[in-house]
Design a protein around this motif. Structure first.
Motif, short mmCIF file in Angstrom:
data_model
loop_
_atom_site.label_atom_id
_atom_site.label_comp_id
_atom_site.label_asym_id
_atom_site.label_seq_id
_atom_site.Cartn_x
_atom_site.Cartn_y
_atom_site.Cartn_z
N MET A 124 0.82 -1.19 0.00
CA MET A 124 0.00 0.00 0.00
C MET A 124 0.87 1.26 0.00
N TRP A 125 1.93 1.27 0.84
CA TRP A 125 2.78 2.45 0.91
C TRP A 125 3.50 2.66 -0.41
N LYS A 126 3.93 1.56 -1.05
CA LYS A 126 4.66 1.69 -2.32
C LYS A 126 3.77 2.33 -3.38
N ARG A 127 2.50 1.94 -3.41
CA ARG A 127 1.58 2.53 -4.37
C ARG A 127 1.39 4.02 -4.08
N HIS A 128 1.21 4.37 -2.80
CA HIS A 128 1.05 5.78 -2.43
C HIS A 128 2.27 6.58 -2.85
N ARG A 129 3.44 6.05 -2.58
CA ARG A 129 4.68 6.74 -2.96
C ARG A 129 4.78 6.89 -4.47
N ARG A 130 4.43 5.84 -5.23
CA ARG A 130 4.50 5.89 -6.68
C ARG A 130 3.53 6.95 -7.23
N TYR A 131 2.31 6.98 -6.67
CA TYR A 131 1.33 7.98 -7.11
C TYR A 131 1.78 9.40 -6.77
N THR A 132 2.48 9.54 -5.67
CA THR A 132 3.00 10.86 -5.29
C THR A 132 4.08 11.31 -6.26
N VAL A 133 5.00 10.41 -6.57
CA VAL A 133 6.13 10.75 -7.43
C VAL A 133 5.66 11.03 -8.87
N ASP A 134 4.75 10.22 -9.39
CA ASP A 134 4.34 10.40 -10.79
C ASP A 134 3.24 11.44 -10.99
N GLY A 135 2.77 12.05 -9.88
CA GLY A 135 1.80 13.14 -10.01
C GLY A 135 0.34 12.71 -10.06
N THR A 136 0.06 11.44 -9.80
CA THR A 136 -1.32 10.95 -9.84
C THR A 136 -2.19 11.67 -8.82
N TRP A 137 -1.70 11.83 -7.59
CA TRP A 137 -2.50 12.51 -6.57
C TRP A 137 -2.78 13.97 -6.96
N ASP A 138 -1.81 14.63 -7.57
CA ASP A 138 -2.03 16.01 -8.01
C ASP A 138 -3.12 16.09 -9.07
N ARG A 139 -3.11 15.14 -10.00
CA ARG A 139 -4.14 15.11 -11.04
C ARG A 139 -5.52 14.81 -10.45
N ILE A 140 -5.58 13.92 -9.48
CA ILE A 140 -6.86 13.62 -8.83
C ILE A 140 -7.40 14.85 -8.12
N LEU A 141 -6.53 15.54 -7.38
CA LEU A 141 -6.96 16.75 -6.68
C LEU A 141 -7.44 17.81 -7.65
N GLN A 142 -6.70 18.03 -8.74
CA GLN A 142 -7.10 19.03 -9.73
C GLN A 142 -8.45 18.68 -10.34
N SER A 143 -8.68 17.41 -10.61
CA SER A 143 -9.96 16.99 -11.18
C SER A 143 -11.11 17.21 -10.20
N LEU A 144 -10.89 16.85 -8.94
CA LEU A 144 -11.93 17.06 -7.93
C LEU A 144 -12.23 18.55 -7.74
N LEU A 145 -11.18 19.37 -7.70
CA LEU A 145 -11.38 20.82 -7.55
C LEU A 145 -12.13 21.40 -8.75
N ALA A 146 -11.78 20.95 -9.95
CA ALA A 146 -12.46 21.46 -11.15
C ALA A 146 -13.93 21.08 -11.14
N ASP A 147 -14.25 19.85 -10.77
CA ASP A 147 -15.65 19.42 -10.71
C ASP A 147 -16.42 20.20 -9.64
N ALA A 148 -15.82 20.35 -8.46
CA ALA A 148 -16.48 21.08 -7.38
C ALA A 148 -16.67 22.55 -7.74
#
Length: 72
Positions: A1-25
Motif C-alpha cells: 500500500m505504501w509503495k503505491r502511495h509513494r509511486r502515485y505521489t512521485v508520478d503526479g497521480t495525486w495532483d491530477r486527482i486533486l485538480q480533477s476534484l477541484l475542477a468538478d467542485a
C-alpha cells in the motif's frame, strides 16, 4: 500500500486527482474562493525556548516567571 502511495505521489497521480476534484467542485459551485487573511502575530515567551542564555546577557540569573494561578 505504501509503495503505491509513494509511486502515485512521485508520478503526479495525486495532483491530477486533486485538480480533477477541484475542477468538478468549482464547476458545480461547491467551492467559495473567498479568502480571509489574519494578521495576528503570536510570539513565544522568552522562557518557551530550550536555549540557555549566559548570565551576563540577562544581567543576572534567569528567573522562572509563572502565574500564581497555576499554584493556587
Amino acid at each position: 500500500m505504501w509503495k503505491r502511495h509513494r509511486r502515485y505521489t512521485v508520478d503526479g497521480t495525486w495532483d491530477r486527482i486533486l485538480q480533477s476534484l477541484l475542477a468538478d467542485a468549482n464547476a458545480t459551485g461547491l467551492i467559495s474562493w473567498i479568502v480571509s487573511v489574519d494578521a495576528t502575530i503570536n510570539r513565544a515567551h522568552q522562557h518557551a525556548t530550550n536555549i540557555t542564555r549566559p548570565e551576563q546577557h540577562t544581567g543576572g540569573t534567569v528567573e522562572l516567571q509563572e502565574s500564581g494561578l497555576f499554584w493556587s
